[in-house]
Write a protein that holds these residues in place. Sequence first.
Motif, PDB file in Angstrom:
ATOM      1  N   THR A  19       1.812   7.279  12.440  1.00 50.55           N
ATOM      2  CA  THR A  19       1.713   5.668  12.497  1.00 50.55           C
ATOM      3  C   THR A  19       1.598   5.179  13.981  1.00 50.55           C
ATOM      4  O   THR A  19       2.003   6.067  14.994  1.00 50.55           O
ATOM      5  N   LEU A  20       0.490   4.455  14.117  1.00 55.27           N
ATOM      6  CA  LEU A  20       0.407   4.007  15.551  1.00 55.27           C
ATOM      7  C   LEU A  20       0.650   2.321  15.523  1.00 55.27           C
ATOM      8  O   LEU A  20      -0.261   1.689  14.872  1.00 55.27           O
ATOM      9  N   HIS A  21       1.043   2.024  16.450  1.00 51.47           N
ATOM     10  CA  HIS A  21       1.089   0.520  16.724  1.00 51.47           C
ATOM     11  C   HIS A  21      -0.347  -0.130  17.354  1.00 51.47           C
ATOM     12  O   HIS A  21      -0.651   0.375  18.191  1.00 51.47           O
ATOM     13  N   TRP A  22      -0.664  -1.154  16.640  1.00 45.59           N
ATOM     14  CA  TRP A  22      -2.028  -1.541  17.057  1.00 45.59           C
ATOM     15  C   TRP A  22      -2.143  -1.858  18.312  1.00 45.59           C
ATOM     16  O   TRP A  22      -3.210  -1.573  19.069  1.00 45.59           O
ATOM     17  N   ILE A  23      -1.266  -2.640  18.886  1.00 41.34           N
ATOM     18  CA  ILE A  23      -1.451  -3.358  20.376  1.00 41.34           C
ATOM     19  C   ILE A  23      -0.946  -2.215  21.211  1.00 41.34           C
ATOM     20  O   ILE A  23      -1.535  -1.992  22.294  1.00 41.34           O
ATOM     21  N   TYR A  40       0.706  -1.145   0.069  1.00 36.59           N
ATOM     22  CA  TYR A  40      -0.019  -0.190  -0.303  1.00 36.59           C
ATOM     23  C   TYR A  40       0.865   1.430   0.016  1.00 36.59           C
ATOM     24  O   TYR A  40       0.158   2.250  -0.208  1.00 36.59           O
ATOM     25  N   SER A  41       2.103   1.024   0.358  1.00 39.75           N
ATOM     26  CA  SER A  41       2.962   2.136   0.404  1.00 39.75           C
ATOM     27  C   SER A  41       2.998   3.342  -0.726  1.00 39.75           C
ATOM     28  O   SER A  41       2.853   4.386  -0.679  1.00 39.75           O
ATOM     29  N   TYR A  42       3.250   2.823  -2.046  1.00 42.13           N
ATOM     30  CA  TYR A  42       3.018   3.429  -3.232  1.00 42.13           C
ATOM     31  C   TYR A  42       1.969   4.431  -3.226  1.00 42.13           C
ATOM     32  O   TYR A  42       1.880   5.732  -3.549  1.00 42.13           O
ATOM     33  N   MET A  43       0.687   3.922  -3.139  1.00 42.16           N
ATOM     34  CA  MET A  43      -0.622   4.610  -3.313  1.00 42.16           C
ATOM     35  C   MET A  43      -0.673   5.592  -2.108  1.00 42.16           C
ATOM     36  O   MET A  43      -1.319   6.793  -2.277  1.00 42.16           O
ATOM     37  N   LEU A  44      -0.216   5.319  -0.844  1.00 39.87           N
ATOM     38  CA  LEU A  44      -0.336   6.158   0.266  1.00 39.87           C
ATOM     39  C   LEU A  44       0.685   7.375  -0.021  1.00 39.87           C
ATOM     40  O   LEU A  44      -0.003   8.432   0.372  1.00 39.87           O
ATOM     41  N   GLN A  45       1.915   7.406  -0.484  1.00 34.78           N
ATOM     42  CA  GLN A  45       2.620   8.235  -0.684  1.00 34.78           C
ATOM     43  C   GLN A  45       1.859   9.089  -1.960  1.00 34.78           C
ATOM     44  O   GLN A  45       2.314  10.353  -1.633  1.00 34.78           O
ATOM     45  N   LYS A  46       1.452   8.718  -2.808  1.00 33.33           N
ATOM     46  CA  LYS A  46       0.672   9.576  -3.831  1.00 33.33           C
ATOM     47  C   LYS A  46      -0.430  10.405  -3.028  1.00 33.33           C
ATOM     48  O   LYS A  46      -0.495  11.436  -3.513  1.00 33.33           O
ATOM     49  N   LEU A  47      -1.243   9.690  -2.122  1.00 29.99           N
ATOM     50  CA  LEU A  47      -2.229  10.460  -1.755  1.00 29.99           C
ATOM     51  C   LEU A  47      -1.538  11.611  -0.830  1.00 29.99           C
ATOM     52  O   LEU A  47      -1.999  12.602  -0.770  1.00 29.99           O
ATOM     53  N   ARG A  48      -0.472  11.289   0.051  1.00 25.06           N
ATOM     54  CA  ARG A  48       0.012  11.845   0.920  1.00 25.06           C
ATOM     55  C   ARG A  48       0.824  13.165  -0.008  1.00 25.06           C
ATOM     56  O   ARG A  48       0.567  14.602   0.497  1.00 25.06           O
ATOM     57  N   ASP A  49       1.321  12.981  -0.991  1.00 24.05           N
ATOM     58  CA  ASP A  49       2.008  14.044  -1.800  1.00 24.05           C
ATOM     59  C   ASP A  49       0.865  15.095  -2.328  1.00 24.05           C
ATOM     60  O   ASP A  49       1.273  16.279  -2.573  1.00 24.05           O
ATOM     61  N   ARG A  50      -0.468  14.764  -2.298  1.00 30.75           N
ATOM     62  CA  ARG A  50      -1.417  15.423  -2.755  1.00 30.75           C
ATOM     63  C   ARG A  50      -2.162  16.095  -1.631  1.00 30.75           C
ATOM     64  O   ARG A  50      -3.150  16.544  -1.827  1.00 30.75           O
ATOM     65  N   GLY A  51      -1.705  16.099  -0.572  1.00 28.93           N
ATOM     66  CA  GLY A  51      -2.418  16.699   0.725  1.00 28.93           C
ATOM     67  C   GLY A  51      -3.212  15.916   1.458  1.00 28.93           C
ATOM     68  O   GLY A  51      -3.658  16.330   2.561  1.00 28.93           O
ATOM     69  N   THR A  52      -3.336  14.613   1.141  1.00 33.89           N
ATOM     70  CA  THR A  52      -4.514  13.891   2.000  1.00 33.89           C
ATOM     71  C   THR A  52      -3.470  13.381   3.502  1.00 33.89           C
ATOM     72  O   THR A  52      -2.417  13.049   3.077  1.00 33.89           O
ATOM     73  N   LYS A  53      -4.148  13.559   4.395  1.00 41.07           N
ATOM     74  CA  LYS A  53      -3.341  13.037   5.750  1.00 41.07           C
ATOM     75  C   LYS A  53      -3.366  11.643   5.878  1.00 41.07           C
ATOM     76  O   LYS A  53      -4.573  10.961   5.540  1.00 41.07           O
ATOM     77  N   VAL A  54      -2.435  10.707   5.929  1.00 37.99           N
ATOM     78  CA  VAL A  54      -2.465   9.333   5.999  1.00 37.99           C
ATOM     79  C   VAL A  54      -1.872   8.849   7.481  1.00 37.99           C
ATOM     80  O   VAL A  54      -0.876   9.202   7.805  1.00 37.99           O
ATOM     81  N   VAL A  55      -3.061   8.106   7.665  1.00 38.81           N
ATOM     82  CA  VAL A  55      -2.643   7.335   9.239  1.00 38.81           C
ATOM     83  C   VAL A  55      -2.468   5.663   8.955  1.00 38.81           C
ATOM     84  O   VAL A  55      -3.497   5.247   8.360  1.00 38.81           O
ATOM     85  N   VAL A  56      -1.611   5.110   9.574  1.00 43.56           N
ATOM     86  CA  VAL A  56      -1.355   3.697   9.519  1.00 43.56           C
ATOM     87  C   VAL A  56      -1.343   3.040  11.028  1.00 43.56           C
ATOM     88  O   VAL A  56      -0.642   3.635  11.596  1.00 43.56           O
ATOM     89  N   LEU A  57      -2.301   2.288  10.880  1.00 44.06           N
ATOM     90  CA  LEU A  57      -2.262   1.348  12.226  1.00 44.06           C
ATOM     91  C   LEU A  57      -1.549  -0.072  11.902  1.00 44.06           C
ATOM     92  O   LEU A  57      -1.984  -0.731  10.869  1.00 44.06           O
ATOM     93  N   HIS A  58      -0.618  -0.364  12.644  1.00 44.67           N
ATOM     94  CA  HIS A  58       0.326  -1.356  12.096  1.00 44.67           C
ATOM     95  C   HIS A  58       0.561  -2.250  13.446  1.00 44.67           C
ATOM     96  O   HIS A  58       0.380  -2.108  14.449  1.00 44.67           O
ATOM     97  N   ASP A  59       1.363  -3.390  12.988  1.00 50.59           N
ATOM     98  CA  ASP A  59       1.750  -4.181  14.046  1.00 50.59           C
ATOM     99  C   ASP A  59       3.549  -4.344  13.829  1.00 50.59           C
ATOM    100  O   ASP A  59       4.015  -3.449  13.390  1.00 50.59           O
ATOM    101  N   LYS A  60       4.017  -5.397  14.659  1.00 44.03           N
ATOM    102  CA  LYS A  60       5.273  -5.437  14.705  1.00 44.03           C
ATOM    103  C   LYS A  60       6.299  -5.488  13.425  1.00 44.03           C
ATOM    104  O   LYS A  60       7.023  -4.911  13.202  1.00 44.03           O
ATOM    105  N   HIS A  61       5.507  -6.194  12.483  1.00 40.30           N
ATOM    106  CA  HIS A  61       6.043  -6.469  11.088  1.00 40.30           C
ATOM    107  C   HIS A  61       5.838  -5.732  10.132  1.00 40.30           C
ATOM    108  O   HIS A  61       5.193  -6.091   9.379  1.00 40.30           O
TER     109      HIS A  61
END
Length: 81
Positions: A58-62, A25-46
């Motif tokens: 970025t927020l660690h889910w646990i 998803y990183s490419y698409m999110l970077q393109k959105l961010r480059d166009r001014g969209t705020k991007v938040v990612v909830l993720h795990d360890k890996h």
Amino acid sequence: MDFAWERYARQASACVILISSDGDYSYMLQKLRDRGTKVVVLHDKHTSDVLLAAANVTLHWIDEVLSEFLAPPTIPQLQLE
């Protein structure tokens, strides 16, 4: 993600929240961010470093999202006078 593209086309603000650790998803999110969209990612360890770099926040889910719900309940102490 269509929502974010539509908002961009209308020059309106948008925020995308992705719950994933998949770096695909990183490419698409970077393109959105480059166009001014705020991007938040909830993720795990890996999580891919590229995905984390594509986000504004970025927020660690646990550790950061569920920690309040997973912590043992606290019992208020009674004060005896």
